[in-house]
Design an enzyme around this catalytic site. Structure first.
Site, PDB file in Angstrom:
ATOM      1  N   PHE A  14      90.717  19.321  12.326  1.00 24.29           N
ATOM      2  CA  PHE A  14      90.108  18.329  12.438  1.00 24.29           C
ATOM      3  C   PHE A  14      90.146  16.566  12.448  1.00 24.29           C
ATOM      4  CE2 PHE A  14      85.630  20.871  13.062  1.00 24.29           C
ATOM      5  CZ  PHE A  14      85.843  21.052  13.867  1.00 24.29           C
TER       6      PHE A  14
ATOM      7  N   SER B 159      70.495  11.585   8.309  1.00 22.43           N
ATOM      8  CA  SER B 159      70.774  11.665   9.527  1.00 22.43           C
ATOM      9  C   SER B 159      71.827  12.972   9.760  1.00 22.43           C
ATOM     10  CB  SER B 159      71.252  10.711  10.545  1.00 22.43           C
ATOM     11  OG  SER B 159      72.432  10.859  10.109  1.00 22.43           O
TER      12      SER B 159
ATOM     13  N   ASP C  51      86.727  11.225  25.121  1.00 24.40           N
ATOM     14  CA  ASP C  51      88.012  12.031  24.674  1.00 24.40           C
ATOM     15  C   ASP C  51      87.849  12.429  26.041  1.00 24.40           C
ATOM     16  OD1 ASP C  51      89.396  10.655  23.014  1.00 24.40           O
ATOM     17  OD2 ASP C  51      88.300  11.856  21.166  1.00 24.40           O
TER      18      ASP C  51
ATOM     19  N   GLU D 264      73.991  15.657  12.323  1.00 29.90           N
ATOM     20  CA  GLU D 264      74.805  15.738  13.504  1.00 29.90           C
ATOM     21  C   GLU D 264      74.856  17.680  14.009  1.00 29.90           C
ATOM     22  OE1 GLU D 264      77.871  13.406  14.462  1.00 29.90           O
ATOM     23  OE2 GLU D 264      79.036  14.376  15.311  1.00 29.90           O
TER      24      GLU D 264
ATOM     25  N   HIS E  43      75.634  10.160   7.304  1.00 30.59           N
ATOM     26  CA  HIS E  43      75.206  10.821   8.208  1.00 30.59           C
ATOM     27  C   HIS E  43      75.951  12.368   8.450  1.00 30.59           C
ATOM     28  CE1 HIS E  43      74.651  11.617  12.973  1.00 30.59           C
ATOM     29  NE2 HIS E  43      76.181  12.235  12.578  1.00 30.59           N
TER      30      HIS E  43
HETATM   31  P1  FAD Z   1      85.883   3.066  22.200  1.00 32.94           P
HETATM   32  O1  FAD Z   1      85.571   1.839  20.705  1.00 32.94           O
HETATM   33  O2  FAD Z   1      85.947   2.377  23.467  1.00 32.94           O
HETATM   34  O3  FAD Z   1      87.434   2.749  21.297  1.00 32.94           O
HETATM   35  C1  FAD Z   1      88.396   3.704  21.347  1.00 32.94           C
HETATM   36  C2  FAD Z   1      89.928   3.479  21.424  1.00 32.94           C
HETATM   37  O4  FAD Z   1      89.625   2.243  22.178  1.00 32.94           O
HETATM   38  C3  FAD Z   1      89.813   2.858  20.222  1.00 32.94           C
HETATM   39  O5  FAD Z   1      91.222   2.560  19.588  1.00 32.94           O
HETATM   40  C4  FAD Z   1      89.915   0.822  20.639  1.00 32.94           C
HETATM   41  O6  FAD Z   1      90.877  -0.058  19.629  1.00 32.94           O
HETATM   42  C5  FAD Z   1      90.470   1.058  21.408  1.00 32.94           C
HETATM   43  N1  FAD Z   1      89.923   0.310  22.228  1.00 32.94           N
HETATM   44  C6  FAD Z   1      88.099  -0.254  22.383  1.00 32.94           C
HETATM   45  N2  FAD Z   1      87.728  -1.489  23.057  1.00 32.94           N
HETATM   46  C7  FAD Z   1      89.443  -1.310  23.608  1.00 32.94           C
HETATM   47  C8  FAD Z   1      89.006  -2.830  25.189  1.00 32.94           C
HETATM   48  N3  FAD Z   1      88.494  -3.234  24.918  1.00 32.94           N
HETATM   49  N4  FAD Z   1      90.871  -2.812  25.232  1.00 32.94           N
HETATM   50  C9  FAD Z   1      91.839  -1.875  25.087  1.00 32.94           C
HETATM   51  N5  FAD Z   1      91.830  -1.008  23.287  1.00 32.94           N
HETATM   52  C10 FAD Z   1      89.902  -0.915  23.443  1.00 32.94           C
HETATM   53  N6  FAD Z   1      83.678  12.580  20.871  1.00 32.94           N
HETATM   54  C11 FAD Z   1      83.012  13.334  21.875  1.00 32.94           C
HETATM   55  O7  FAD Z   1      84.011  14.169  22.984  1.00 32.94           O
HETATM   56  N7  FAD Z   1      82.174  14.144  21.733  1.00 32.94           N
HETATM   57  C12 FAD Z   1      80.825  13.121  20.858  1.00 32.94           C
HETATM   58  O8  FAD Z   1      79.350  13.831  20.989  1.00 32.94           O
HETATM   59  C13 FAD Z   1      81.523  12.704  19.980  1.00 32.94           C
HETATM   60  N8  FAD Z   1      80.734  11.674  18.359  1.00 32.94           N
HETATM   61  C14 FAD Z   1      81.395  11.227  18.065  1.00 32.94           C
HETATM   62  C15 FAD Z   1      80.454  10.530  17.220  1.00 32.94           C
HETATM   63  C16 FAD Z   1      80.678  10.413  16.030  1.00 32.94           C
HETATM   64  C17 FAD Z   1      79.845   9.361  15.017  1.00 32.94           C
HETATM   65  C18 FAD Z   1      81.982   9.428  15.552  1.00 32.94           C
HETATM   66  C19 FAD Z   1      82.840   8.558  14.831  1.00 32.94           C
HETATM   67  C20 FAD Z   1      82.763   9.600  16.931  1.00 32.94           C
HETATM   68  C21 FAD Z   1      82.548  11.096  18.077  1.00 32.94           C
HETATM   69  N9  FAD Z   1      83.242  11.387  18.676  1.00 32.94           N
HETATM   70  C22 FAD Z   1      82.244  12.285  19.825  1.00 32.94           C
HETATM   71  C23 FAD Z   1      84.902  11.663  18.789  1.00 32.94           C
HETATM   72  C24 FAD Z   1      85.093  10.263  19.976  1.00 32.94           C
HETATM   73  O9  FAD Z   1      84.247  10.128  21.538  1.00 32.94           O
HETATM   74  C25 FAD Z   1      86.642   9.595  19.969  1.00 32.94           C
HETATM   75  O10 FAD Z   1      86.799   9.463  18.745  1.00 32.94           O
HETATM   76  C26 FAD Z   1      87.016   8.599  20.855  1.00 32.94           C
HETATM   77  O11 FAD Z   1      88.662   8.756  20.888  1.00 32.94           O
HETATM   78  C27 FAD Z   1      86.418   6.933  20.802  1.00 32.94           C
HETATM   79  O12 FAD Z   1      85.257   7.099  20.903  1.00 32.94           O
HETATM   80  P2  FAD Z   1      85.144   5.596  20.484  1.00 32.94           P
HETATM   81  O13 FAD Z   1      83.521   5.972  21.294  1.00 32.94           O
HETATM   82  O14 FAD Z   1      85.135   5.303  19.574  1.00 32.94           O
HETATM   83  O15 FAD Z   1      85.949   4.577  21.526  1.00 32.94           O
END
Ligand code: FAD
Length: 280
Positions: free
Chosen positions: A211, A10, A103, A12, A261
């Site tokens: 990055f 895939s 973020d 991105e 990916h």
């Molecule tokens: P989560 O899964 O919510 O985790 C974030 C943090 O919170 C982690 O440290 C986790 O351990 C902690 N956490 C999770 N749940 C809980 C809870 N219930 N209580 C306490 N702590 C918790 N960013 C963008 O802005 N746009 C994008 O398009 C984008 N695409 C991405 C694509 C991929 C494949 C990846 C790997 C990252 C991407 N990111 C993107 C970055 C991502 O948004 C950041 O890494 C962000 O900080 C975390 O997102 P997450 O969905 O992993 O968050």
């Protein structure tokens, strides 16, 4: 782990900022169709892009015949806004989303929105739209930079799977053992969904350093030293990067990764080069 018989690739992309960048993206995407990607995804929010930009780019790629998936982040958004976006994507026939927390730009700490973590977004998407969307979530073999420990981070990943994620894409990494260890620990917790390694081609040392610093991906010392030594010699950086990342991909596929990916950064050359090497 067993060898995967037919790895799914895939790609991105990110939404282009102007017409010239849009033309470059279309050209690059056309070239990369040779890879026959299972799907392509389009980031949201990274680098100040807008949700409209994501939707527009998804449309462009879908019109080229790709299964195109928008990234959707919940940070800073209300449930109503998310509901609207999901409805628009659904109406447009989109069947796959990458569900993320996202973020906040620094200084916006107080305005995080109604859903605080990606797990809540996955739950929300399932509650609102049932099984309409195939949901991808993020995974962090080297731990998310804000996590308090690897185990806590794994627990949060498992929660996203239990909330209804269909597959995961990892943050990029250059140490395959971090991936294998993460997959093993996830499997031990009962996770059975595909966990697809995110692959960052190496083309630019300063950009990669920046990055990696931001997202907590380790750039191993030997790679850092080799890249630094090349200085402005872009051709050598690319050639070295191609070798290193091809070896990484081959190792991952040989040892059971279900696919790859590619973080293409909207450029075809590096990703195509790695893919061609893998076909040999
Ligand atoms: P989560 O899964 O919510 O985790 C974030 C943090 O919170 C982690 O440290 C986790 O351990 C902690 N956490 C999770 N749940 C809980 C809870 N219930 N209580 C306490 N702590 C918790 N960013 C963008 O802005 N746009 C994008 O398009 C984008 N695409 C991405 C694509 C991929 C494949 C990846 C790997 C990252 C991407 N990111 C993107 C970055 C991502 O948004 C950041 O890494 C962000 O900080 C975390 O997102 P997450 O969905 O992993 O968050």
């Amino acid at each position: 782990m067993t060898q995967s018989s037919s790895p799914a690739f895939s790609l991105e992309f990110f939404p282009p900022r102007d017409i010239a960048a849009q033309e470059r993206l279309v050209r690059a995407a056309k070239q990369m169709l040779a890879i026959q990607p299972r799907y392509v995804s389009v980031t949201f929010g990274a680098g100040g892009s807008t949700r409209a930009g994501t939707a527009e780019t998804v449309r462009t790629l879908a019109n080229m015949g790709c299964d195109a998936a928008p990234h959707l982040s919940c940070i800073g958004a209300s449930r109503d806004q998310l509901r609207d976006i999901l409805a628009q994507y659904r109406e447009a026939g989109v069947r796959r989303v990458v569900a993320l927390r996202g973020d906040l730009p620094s200084g916006m700490g107080g305005d995080a929105g109604e859903l605080r973590h990606a797990v809540e977004l996955v739950r929300f998407i399932r509650e609102e739209t049932g099984d309409w969307f195939h949901i991808e979530v993020a995974a962090y073999p080297e731990m998310h930079p804000q996590a308090i420990s690897p185990t806590a981070d794994l627990n949060h990943f498992v929660a996203k799977v239990q909330a209804g994620a269909d597959a995961a894409i990892t943050q990029y990494f250059f140490n395959p053992d971090a991936y294998f260890d993460f997959v093993e620990r996830a499997r031990a917790r009962g996770v059975t969904i595909p966990i697809v390694p995110g692959i960052m081609p190496i083309t630019n040392y300063s950009q990669l350093s920046r990055f990696s610093e931001m997202c907590g991906a380790e750039l191993p010392r030997w790679i850092r030293l080799r890249l630094a030594e090349f200085g402005d010699d872009k051709a050598s950086i690319r050639a070295f990067g191609q070798d290193v990342v091809t070896d990484l991909c081959q190792n991952l596929l040989d040892n059971g990764a279900p696919g790859l990916h590619f973080y293409t950064l909207n450029q075809s050359e590096a990703t195509m080069g790695i893919w061609k090497n893998l076909q040999r």
